[in-house]
Design a protein around this motif. Sequence first.
Motif, PDB file in Angstrom:
ATOM      1  N   ALA A  22       0.812  -1.218   0.000  1.00  0.00           N
ATOM      2  CA  ALA A  22       0.000   0.000   0.000  1.00  0.00           C
ATOM      3  C   ALA A  22       0.843   1.266   0.000  1.00  0.00           C
ATOM      4  O   ALA A  22       0.293   2.374  -0.066  1.00  0.00           O
ATOM      5  N   GLN A  50      -3.601  -7.836  -4.399  1.00  0.00           N
ATOM      6  CA  GLN A  50      -3.302  -6.849  -3.361  1.00  0.00           C
ATOM      7  C   GLN A  50      -3.394  -5.444  -3.974  1.00  0.00           C
ATOM      8  O   GLN A  50      -2.941  -5.230  -5.104  1.00  0.00           O
ATOM      9  N   ASN A  51      -3.957  -4.536  -3.234  1.00  0.00           N
ATOM     10  CA  ASN A  51      -4.013  -3.157  -3.715  1.00  0.00           C
ATOM     11  C   ASN A  51      -2.625  -2.542  -3.628  1.00  0.00           C
ATOM     12  O   ASN A  51      -2.116  -2.293  -2.537  1.00  0.00           O
ATOM     13  N   CYS A  52      -2.015  -2.312  -4.774  1.00  0.00           N
ATOM     14  CA  CYS A  52      -0.650  -1.799  -4.822  1.00  0.00           C
ATOM     15  C   CYS A  52      -0.684  -0.304  -5.129  1.00  0.00           C
ATOM     16  O   CYS A  52      -1.219   0.119  -6.160  1.00  0.00           O
ATOM     17  N   ASP A  97      -2.226   3.412  -8.666  1.00  0.00           N
ATOM     18  CA  ASP A  97      -3.056   2.687  -7.696  1.00  0.00           C
ATOM     19  C   ASP A  97      -3.758   1.555  -8.431  1.00  0.00           C
ATOM     20  O   ASP A  97      -4.735   1.775  -9.147  1.00  0.00           O
ATOM     21  N   HIS A  98      -3.246   0.331  -8.269  1.00  0.00           N
ATOM     22  CA  HIS A  98      -3.741  -0.779  -9.090  1.00  0.00           C
ATOM     23  C   HIS A  98      -3.691  -2.083  -8.306  1.00  0.00           C
ATOM     24  O   HIS A  98      -2.749  -2.329  -7.550  1.00  0.00           O
ATOM     25  N   THR A  99      -4.706  -2.907  -8.489  1.00  0.00           N
ATOM     26  CA  THR A  99      -4.741  -4.250  -7.907  1.00  0.00           C
ATOM     27  C   THR A  99      -4.508  -5.268  -9.011  1.00  0.00           C
ATOM     28  O   THR A  99      -5.416  -5.549  -9.807  1.00  0.00           O
TER      29      THR A  99
END
Length: 377
Positions: A22, A50-52, A97-99
């Motif tokens: 995160a 995972q939200n990266c 902001d990418h999952t």
Amino acid sequence: MMKITTQFDAGSVIVTDLSNPANIRLKLRPDNASDFAQWFYFRLQGAAYQNCVMHFENAASSAYPAGWEDYQAVASYDRQNWFRVPSRYENGVFTIDHTPLANSVYYAYFEPYSHEQHLNLLGDAQGSGLCQIDDLGSTVQGRDINLLTIGNQVASDLKVWIIARQHPGETMAEWFIEGLLGRLLDPQDPTARALLDGATFYIVPNMNPDGAVLGNLRTNAAGANLNREWLEPTVERSPEVYYVREKMQETGVDLFLDIHGDEAIPFVFAAGTEGVPSYNERMAALETQFKTAFLAASPDFQDVHGYDKDKPGEANLSMATAWVGEHFRCLAYTLEMPFKDNDNLPDSDFGWNGQRSLRLGESILSAILNVLPDLRA
């Protein structure tokens, strides 16, 4: 465990902190021998579902900070299908902001065009039977500077020169060349046949192969910005320009196109030679004729937004379009495509991309055909 790697063709990023998906902290890596920084291309592993949140903390000091505004990064799982991912620029930090939906995903500043693709492009062109490949010389790191010659090469032919990717991070330029070559080498295409009846094309698909492989934005392996080397190129610092310029003086030039990408302006546009000493009413009319034909050929092209025109006599003759236009007294244009999207025809999923660049390359042949009979006074 998460991992970021760049050990592949054009890979480039600096990892500061990878402990928290995160809050992944990154930096843009400068060109290998200069301070230009904007290009990035890296592989993230071990972060599926995972939200990266990836922060480029030095974005404000990049080569073109305005390029981050309203820009969306591109991502791919297979390096063939690229799509835009949510991105933002706030307080001098660019954030992706990418999952990711798989354990291996790539992120880049624009859809890459690898050295392998470049070599395949040359091979496909030669395989058409209509194209001759010549080696003009070697780059600083010893890579080939290849010229594609297409046409009858008779003295009466008009000489059309097209170069691309002086700035290696502007990969859309070689996608453009791929589209142009695909149409020009199609024996069933009437526009291509008409063009080759009266013109020989000299095409350099990648002016800066060293910079491309190194993951540079703007310079070659010696740190030279090739589009500022045209007045006095040297074999030591800018062999790419030196050898291409020598060949141009051997063949002559009737039309010149230099293909680029612009980081900040979200439009397709062209810049001419208004500021060179020899600019006159005839050249202005040719420019208008070319742009009018290009507008008709492609709705992606426009002539409202772009660079400010140089005042008479104030052109920078170290730049390719200005030097060639003045030296050969010919129609010369720099064509720019966006890193962002074409705001006249936006696409929220893909933005401006390789395929749209390719289609633009196809369409410009119609504009070239339109002006061909009027290129020589």
